[in-house]
Design a protein around this motif. Sequence first.
Motif, PDB file in Angstrom:
ATOM      1  N   THR A 197       7.527   4.187  13.948  1.00 23.32           N
ATOM      2  CA  THR A 197       8.074   2.946  14.489  1.00 23.32           C
ATOM      3  C   THR A 197       9.482   2.760  13.951  1.00 23.32           C
ATOM      4  N   ASP A 198      10.169   1.753  14.446  1.00 24.18           N
ATOM      5  CA  ASP A 198      11.510   1.466  13.948  1.00 24.18           C
ATOM      6  C   ASP A 198      11.479   1.043  12.487  1.00 24.18           C
ATOM      7  N   ALA A 199      10.302   0.620  12.006  1.00 27.01           N
ATOM      8  CA  ALA A 199      10.148   0.205  10.607  1.00 27.01           C
ATOM      9  C   ALA A 199       9.643   1.344   9.727  1.00 27.01           C
ATOM     10  N   GLY A 200       9.572   2.555  10.278  1.00 25.25           N
ATOM     11  CA  GLY A 200       9.068   3.694   9.513  1.00 25.25           C
ATOM     12  C   GLY A 200       7.685   4.099   9.973  1.00 25.25           C
ATOM     13  N   SER A 201       7.005   4.874   9.168  1.00 26.79           N
ATOM     14  CA  SER A 201       5.666   5.339   9.508  1.00 26.79           C
ATOM     15  C   SER A 201       4.868   5.510   8.224  1.00 26.79           C
ATOM     16  N   GLY A 202       3.616   5.925   8.384  1.00 26.27           N
ATOM     17  CA  GLY A 202       2.786   6.194   7.220  1.00 26.27           C
ATOM     18  C   GLY A 202       1.733   5.143   6.972  1.00 26.27           C
ATOM     19  N   LEU A 203       0.927   5.400   5.938  1.00 22.64           N
ATOM     20  CA  LEU A 203      -0.234   4.554   5.652  1.00 22.64           C
ATOM     21  C   LEU A 203      -0.213   4.013   4.225  1.00 22.64           C
ATOM     22  N   SER A 204       0.973   3.745   3.724  1.00 25.27           N
ATOM     23  CA  SER A 204       1.076   3.137   2.402  1.00 25.27           C
ATOM     24  C   SER A 204       0.693   1.666   2.472  1.00 25.27           C
ATOM     25  N   ARG A 205       0.353   1.086   1.318  1.00 24.26           N
ATOM     26  CA  ARG A 205      -0.040  -0.327   1.283  1.00 24.26           C
ATOM     27  C   ARG A 205       1.077  -1.219   1.819  1.00 24.26           C
ATOM     28  N   ASP A 206       2.316  -1.003   1.366  1.00 24.21           N
ATOM     29  CA  ASP A 206       3.417  -1.869   1.790  1.00 24.21           C
ATOM     30  C   ASP A 206       3.680  -1.752   3.294  1.00 24.21           C
ATOM     31  N   HIS A 207       3.622  -0.526   3.819  1.00 22.84           N
ATOM     32  CA  HIS A 207       3.891  -0.358   5.248  1.00 22.84           C
ATOM     33  C   HIS A 207       2.798  -1.016   6.081  1.00 22.84           C
ATOM     34  N   ILE A 208       1.543  -0.827   5.704  1.00 28.52           N
ATOM     35  CA  ILE A 208       0.435  -1.432   6.456  1.00 28.52           C
ATOM     36  C   ILE A 208       0.541  -2.949   6.429  1.00 28.52           C
ATOM     37  N   ARG A 209       0.827  -3.507   5.264  1.00 31.73           N
ATOM     38  CA  ARG A 209       0.926  -4.966   5.165  1.00 31.73           C
ATOM     39  C   ARG A 209       2.022  -5.517   6.073  1.00 31.73           C
TER      40      ARG A 209
ATOM     41  N   HIS B  16      -3.530   5.528  12.596  1.00 28.91           N
ATOM     42  CA  HIS B  16      -3.194   6.305  13.790  1.00 28.91           C
ATOM     43  C   HIS B  16      -3.354   7.805  13.574  1.00 28.91           C
ATOM     44  N   GLY B  17      -3.241   8.240  12.349  1.00 26.09           N
ATOM     45  CA  GLY B  17      -3.401   9.651  12.010  1.00 26.09           C
ATOM     46  C   GLY B  17      -3.370   9.783  10.502  1.00 26.09           C
ATOM     47  N   PRO B  18      -3.774  10.925   9.961  1.00 26.27           N
ATOM     48  CA  PRO B  18      -3.777  11.108   8.505  1.00 26.27           C
ATOM     49  C   PRO B  18      -2.366  11.027   7.923  1.00 26.27           C
ATOM     50  N   ASP B  19      -2.278  10.583   6.701  1.00 25.42           N
ATOM     51  CA  ASP B  19      -1.017  10.577   5.948  1.00 25.42           C
ATOM     52  C   ASP B  19      -1.293  11.237   4.601  1.00 25.42           C
ATOM     53  N   GLU B  20      -0.942  12.501   4.503  1.00 19.58           N
ATOM     54  CA  GLU B  20      -1.260  13.271   3.300  1.00 19.58           C
ATOM     55  C   GLU B  20      -0.431  12.845   2.098  1.00 19.58           C
ATOM     56  N   THR B  21       0.587  12.001   2.315  1.00 20.32           N
ATOM     57  CA  THR B  21       1.435  11.554   1.201  1.00 20.32           C
ATOM     58  C   THR B  21       0.869  10.328   0.499  1.00 20.32           C
ATOM     59  N   VAL B  22      -0.182   9.741   1.063  1.00 20.66           N
ATOM     60  CA  VAL B  22      -0.771   8.522   0.506  1.00 20.66           C
ATOM     61  C   VAL B  22      -2.244   8.766   0.209  1.00 20.66           C
ATOM     62  N   PRO B  23      -2.719   8.435  -0.990  1.00 23.10           N
ATOM     63  CA  PRO B  23      -4.150   8.596  -1.282  1.00 23.10           C
ATOM     64  C   PRO B  23      -4.992   7.786  -0.306  1.00 23.10           C
ATOM     65  N   ILE B  24      -6.087   8.362   0.138  1.00 21.81           N
ATOM     66  CA  ILE B  24      -6.942   7.660   1.089  1.00 21.81           C
ATOM     67  C   ILE B  24      -7.462   6.357   0.488  1.00 21.81           C
ATOM     68  N   GLU B  25      -7.629   6.319  -0.831  1.00 20.93           N
ATOM     69  CA  GLU B  25      -8.085   5.095  -1.493  1.00 20.93           C
ATOM     70  C   GLU B  25      -7.113   3.944  -1.285  1.00 20.93           C
ATOM     71  N   GLU B  26      -5.808   4.253  -1.268  1.00 14.65           N
ATOM     72  CA  GLU B  26      -4.801   3.207  -1.055  1.00 14.65           C
ATOM     73  C   GLU B  26      -4.877   2.664   0.367  1.00 14.65           C
ATOM     74  N   THR B  27      -4.987   3.563   1.334  1.00 10.61           N
ATOM     75  CA  THR B  27      -5.052   3.139   2.734  1.00 10.61           C
ATOM     76  C   THR B  27      -6.308   2.308   3.006  1.00 10.61           C
ATOM     77  N   ILE B  28      -7.458   2.846   2.614  1.00 10.88           N
ATOM     78  CA  ILE B  28      -8.713   2.137   2.871  1.00 10.88           C
ATOM     79  C   ILE B  28      -8.777   0.845   2.082  1.00 10.88           C
ATOM     80  N   GLY B  29      -8.270   0.856   0.859  1.00 10.51           N
ATOM     81  CA  GLY B  29      -8.247  -0.366   0.055  1.00 10.51           C
ATOM     82  C   GLY B  29      -7.420  -1.458   0.708  1.00 10.51           C
ATOM     83  N   THR B  30      -6.309  -1.069   1.323  1.00  9.79           N
ATOM     84  CA  THR B  30      -5.476  -2.044   2.026  1.00  9.79           C
ATOM     85  C   THR B  30      -6.193  -2.594   3.244  1.00  9.79           C
TER      86      THR B  30
END
Length: 317
Positions: free
Chosen positions: A95-107, A128-142
């Motif tokens: 997106t124009d705001a970046g991508s990925g599944l980090s806590r800050d981006h998801i929020r 939307h798809g896996p993000d190997e740069t972010v621990p799955i625990e962070e994504t699911i926790g968010t």
Amino acid sequence: MRYETLGAAGPQVPALILGCGNFGGIGSPIQFRGKGDSRDAAFGTMDAARDSGITMFDTADAYAGGISEQWIGEWLADRKAHNDIAVTTKVGGPTDAGSGLSRDHIRGQIDASLARLGVERVALYLAHGPDETVPIEETIGTFDELVAAGKIGAYGVSNVTAAQLSAATAVGRPVNVQNGYNLFDRLTQQDLWPVCRAGGVGFSAYSPLAGGLLTGKHRAGQPYAAGSRMALRPPELTDLSVDSAFRALPKLAELADGYGVPLTTLALAWVLTDPGVTSAVVGPRSPEHLKPLVAAVDLDLTADQRTELATVSNSNA
């Protein structure tokens, strides 16, 4: 329309979910923005979907740079349909705001999605798809935090392998996996079924018509219709090459004639009658395109009939 609960604890979903990836663009790529359905066409498709009993619309923050979400929000407000339609959207794509599944981006992205949709909560939120740069625990926790905050009803994952789904179910409670699945793209999903059953996860099939290939309107050796999804984004098949798929299409069309239905209806019914499939995400480009899709919900296929179709699909590989 048929409805059932998604996974062990998800929302109720119709057998057909309206895919809104063509609204204002063709999926997420920037180069396809403006090449999809117009706002008026999108409104007409959403009207027809609701009239057909489709009660869930599927979109993503990355579709057409947010235009898809925006138009859904405008339609919901204009038609006063907030109580009729549940929305599922996705995060993680470009997106124009970046991508990925980090806590800050998801929020940040969930708030942007809710604002465009004009709602306080979405029924289902997907990675939307896996993000190997972010621990799955962070994504699911968010995601769990968003459930607790009342911004999402449930969550799931998309475009994942069985191993990636297992990792997600080990640290949280995803209720849905959304992967591509159709007569020409099915073998890689077989490993998912046991993981879904063990984790109480539903399966939603996107691209059930292989990006338009299984509509039967395209012919080998002939140019694709201008502006069609096949012309802009040909499907990425895992089981067959596109050339092999074209060789199988005449026999599949012959079988459809024997059933007295369009190939579109038969191919979608094959997906919907798979015991591992909860629902299918369909992307009609007009109300007229929706009719043979809705007809597939009532076409029951036996296990033997499904096997015959799968065999014919691969017979010319």
